[in-house]
Design a protein around this motif. Structure first.
Motif, mmCIF file in Angstrom:
data_model
loop_
_atom_site.group_PDB
_atom_site.id
_atom_site.type_symbol
_atom_site.label_atom_id
_atom_site.label_comp_id
_atom_site.label_asym_id
_atom_site.label_seq_id
_atom_site.Cartn_x
_atom_site.Cartn_y
_atom_site.Cartn_z
ATOM 1 N N VAL A 6 0.862 -1.177 0.000
ATOM 2 C CA VAL A 6 0.000 0.000 0.000
ATOM 3 C C VAL A 6 0.900 1.229 0.000
ATOM 4 C CG1 VAL A 6 -1.793 1.278 1.242
ATOM 5 C CG2 VAL A 6 -1.787 -1.237 1.295
ATOM 6 N N THR A 7 0.650 2.149 -0.941
ATOM 7 C CA THR A 7 1.463 3.358 -1.011
ATOM 8 C C THR A 7 0.589 4.602 -1.102
ATOM 9 O OG1 THR A 7 3.189 4.568 -2.232
ATOM 10 C CG2 THR A 7 1.776 3.107 -3.528
ATOM 11 N N VAL A 8 0.991 5.633 -0.361
ATOM 12 C CA VAL A 8 0.286 6.922 -0.391
ATOM 13 C C VAL A 8 1.147 8.011 -1.021
ATOM 14 C CG1 VAL A 8 -1.051 6.292 1.651
ATOM 15 C CG2 VAL A 8 1.005 7.697 1.909
ATOM 16 N N GLY A 9 2.350 7.665 -1.472
ATOM 17 C CA GLY A 9 3.227 8.654 -2.090
ATOM 18 C C GLY A 9 3.829 9.594 -1.059
ATOM 19 N N THR A 10 4.081 10.823 -1.480
ATOM 20 C CA THR A 10 4.777 11.776 -0.610
ATOM 21 C C THR A 10 3.828 12.568 0.281
ATOM 22 O OG1 THR A 10 4.705 13.443 -2.355
ATOM 23 C CG2 THR A 10 6.687 12.066 -2.227
ATOM 24 N N THR A 11 2.552 12.394 0.105
ATOM 25 C CA THR A 11 1.571 13.145 0.885
ATOM 26 C C THR A 11 1.076 12.297 2.056
ATOM 27 O OG1 THR A 11 -0.471 14.413 0.700
ATOM 28 C CG2 THR A 11 -0.317 12.426 -0.644
ATOM 29 N N SER A 12 -0.068 12.627 2.600
ATOM 30 C CA SER A 12 -0.682 11.783 3.618
ATOM 31 C C SER A 12 -2.052 11.349 3.113
ATOM 32 C CB SER A 12 -0.813 12.524 4.951
ATOM 33 O OG SER A 12 -1.689 13.611 4.819
ATOM 34 N N PHE A 13 -2.429 10.158 3.478
ATOM 35 C CA PHE A 13 -3.740 9.621 3.099
ATOM 36 C C PHE A 13 -4.149 8.669 4.211
ATOM 37 C CE2 PHE A 13 -6.130 7.666 -0.813
ATOM 38 C CZ PHE A 13 -7.342 7.923 -0.213
ATOM 39 N N ASP A 14 -4.393 9.272 5.392
ATOM 40 C CA ASP A 14 -4.711 8.486 6.583
ATOM 41 C C ASP A 14 -5.958 7.633 6.415
ATOM 42 O OD1 ASP A 14 -2.487 9.363 7.968
ATOM 43 O OD2 ASP A 14 -3.546 10.970 9.001
ATOM 44 N N ASP A 15 -6.929 8.114 5.634
ATOM 45 C CA ASP A 15 -8.147 7.322 5.417
ATOM 46 C C ASP A 15 -7.820 5.982 4.780
ATOM 47 O OD1 ASP A 15 -9.637 9.378 6.492
ATOM 48 O OD2 ASP A 15 -10.460 10.057 4.567
ATOM 49 N N LEU A 16 -6.912 5.981 3.829
ATOM 50 C CA LEU A 16 -6.531 4.726 3.170
ATOM 51 C C LEU A 16 -5.820 3.795 4.138
ATOM 52 C CD1 LEU A 16 -6.139 2.763 0.854
ATOM 53 C CD2 LEU A 16 -4.226 4.179 0.067
ATOM 54 N N ILE A 17 -4.860 4.321 4.877
ATOM 55 C CA ILE A 17 -4.113 3.485 5.819
ATOM 56 C C ILE A 17 -5.059 2.901 6.868
ATOM 57 C CG2 ILE A 17 -2.269 3.445 7.542
ATOM 58 C CD1 ILE A 17 -1.317 3.701 4.574
ATOM 59 N N VAL A 77 -0.959 -4.306 -5.460
ATOM 60 C CA VAL A 77 -0.647 -2.946 -5.017
ATOM 61 C C VAL A 77 -1.956 -2.185 -4.831
ATOM 62 C CG1 VAL A 77 0.508 -0.773 -5.587
ATOM 63 C CG2 VAL A 77 1.577 -2.967 -6.209
ATOM 64 N N ILE A 78 -2.074 -1.546 -3.683
ATOM 65 C CA ILE A 78 -3.177 -0.636 -3.397
ATOM 66 C C ILE A 78 -2.534 0.733 -3.249
ATOM 67 C CG2 ILE A 78 -5.040 -0.019 -1.817
ATOM 68 C CD1 ILE A 78 -5.119 -2.995 -0.957
ATOM 69 N N SER A 79 -2.961 1.687 -4.079
ATOM 70 C CA SER A 79 -2.248 2.955 -4.155
ATOM 71 C C SER A 79 -3.192 4.136 -4.220
ATOM 72 C CB SER A 79 -1.380 2.949 -5.425
ATOM 73 O OG SER A 79 -0.732 4.186 -5.623
ATOM 74 N N HIS A 80 -2.681 5.288 -3.790
ATOM 75 C CA HIS A 80 -3.350 6.550 -4.095
ATOM 76 C C HIS A 80 -3.258 6.716 -5.612
ATOM 77 C CE1 HIS A 80 0.223 9.350 -4.770
ATOM 78 N NE2 HIS A 80 0.742 8.143 -4.607
ATOM 79 N N ALA A 81 -3.916 7.704 -6.162
ATOM 80 C CA ALA A 81 -3.955 7.838 -7.620
ATOM 81 C C ALA A 81 -2.927 8.816 -8.163
ATOM 82 C CB ALA A 81 -5.352 8.238 -8.076
ATOM 83 N N GLY A 82 -1.788 8.922 -7.490
ATOM 84 C CA GLY A 82 -0.724 9.756 -8.029
ATOM 85 C C GLY A 82 -0.187 9.148 -9.311
ATOM 86 N N ALA A 83 0.084 9.981 -10.291
ATOM 87 C CA ALA A 83 0.528 9.485 -11.597
ATOM 88 C C ALA A 83 1.793 8.639 -11.486
ATOM 89 C CB ALA A 83 0.752 10.669 -12.544
ATOM 90 N N LEU A 96 -3.383 -3.663 -9.725
ATOM 91 C CA LEU A 96 -3.421 -2.369 -9.057
ATOM 92 C C LEU A 96 -4.853 -1.962 -8.738
ATOM 93 C CD1 LEU A 96 -2.109 0.313 -8.153
ATOM 94 C CD2 LEU A 96 -2.150 1.037 -10.556
ATOM 95 N N VAL A 97 -5.067 -1.642 -7.465
ATOM 96 C CA VAL A 97 -6.304 -1.024 -7.011
ATOM 97 C C VAL A 97 -5.943 0.388 -6.567
ATOM 98 C CG1 VAL A 97 -8.153 -1.031 -5.292
ATOM 99 C CG2 VAL A 97 -7.357 -3.196 -6.276
ATOM 100 N N VAL A 98 -6.544 1.369 -7.211
ATOM 101 C CA VAL A 98 -6.292 2.762 -6.885
ATOM 102 C C VAL A 98 -7.431 3.252 -6.004
ATOM 103 C CG1 VAL A 98 -6.288 5.089 -7.866
ATOM 104 C CG2 VAL A 98 -4.858 3.316 -8.867
ATOM 105 N N VAL A 99 -7.069 3.924 -4.921
ATOM 106 C CA VAL A 99 -8.055 4.467 -3.995
ATOM 107 C C VAL A 99 -7.982 5.989 -4.090
ATOM 108 C CG1 VAL A 99 -8.875 4.520 -1.618
ATOM 109 C CG2 VAL A 99 -7.759 2.454 -2.507
ATOM 110 N N ILE A 100 -9.084 6.577 -4.472
ATOM 111 C CA ILE A 100 -9.158 8.023 -4.690
ATOM 112 C C ILE A 100 -9.198 8.745 -3.347
ATOM 113 C CG2 ILE A 100 -10.491 9.891 -5.747
ATOM 114 C CD1 ILE A 100 -9.361 7.767 -7.716
ATOM 115 N N ASN A 101 -8.368 9.759 -3.216
ATOM 116 C CA ASN A 101 -8.399 10.613 -2.029
ATOM 117 C C ASN A 101 -9.415 11.718 -2.280
ATOM 118 O OD1 ASN A 101 -7.973 12.262 0.151
ATOM 119 N ND2 ASN A 101 -5.754 12.175 0.045
#
Length: 151
Positions: A6-17, A77-83, A96-101
């Motif tokens: 699971v990746t949120v990239g360089t930002t935060s995405f606490d809802d996903l975690i 992989v479960i990821s935020h939708a960063g390009a 890949l499952v992308v979870v929209i913030n």
């Protein structure tokens, strides 16, 4: 070990975690045969304790110079939708499952996810939890659909 990354990239995405760590979601992950969960939590405030048992391991970190190793080891992989995260995962040919913030303004993530889904590259959902009793979140529904995740 069968691994979900699971990746949120360089930002935060606490809802996903938080959603991935919820008992119902962990139960589905385990029932699908995954025995390792790796969380890249970025700047998030949700910081779970890593642990390891005979049957399951949780690894947690904020950042690494490269996600290459984690992506190579991942079976899902479960990821935020960063390009960057999406394209790097797709280059590795990982499911890949992308979870929209949904908290982002001008939600460019949704547009990217929709287009990549239309092109047949990924599945996308939100973290939103239904308010109807007994109705699962869209992330749970995707995870339950074993067929789509074993491409």
């Amino acid at each position: 070990m069968k691994c979900v990354f699971v990746t949120v990239g360089t930002t935060s995405f606490d809802d996903l975690i938080a959603r991935v760590l919820a008992q119902d979601c962990l139960q589905i992950i385990k029932s699908l045969g995954y025995n390792r969960l790796v969380l890249q939590i970025g700047r998030g405030k949700v910081v779970p304790e890593p642990f390891s048992t005979e049957s399951f391991t949780l690894d947690v970190y904020r950042y690494k110079d490269s996600l290459k190793e984690d992506l190579e080891e991942a079976d899902l992989v479960i990821s935020h939708a960063g390009a960057g995260s999406c394209l790097e995962t797709l280059e590795k040919r990982k499911p890949l499952v992308v979870v929209i913030n949904e908290k982002l303004m001008n939600n460019h993530q949704l547009e990217l996810a929709k287009q990549l889904h239309r092109d047949g590259h990924l599945f996308y959902c939100t973290c939103r939890i239904s308010t109807s009793p007994g109705e699962a979140s869209s992330l749970l529904l995707l995870l339950r659909s074993v067929k789509i995740l074993q491409r």
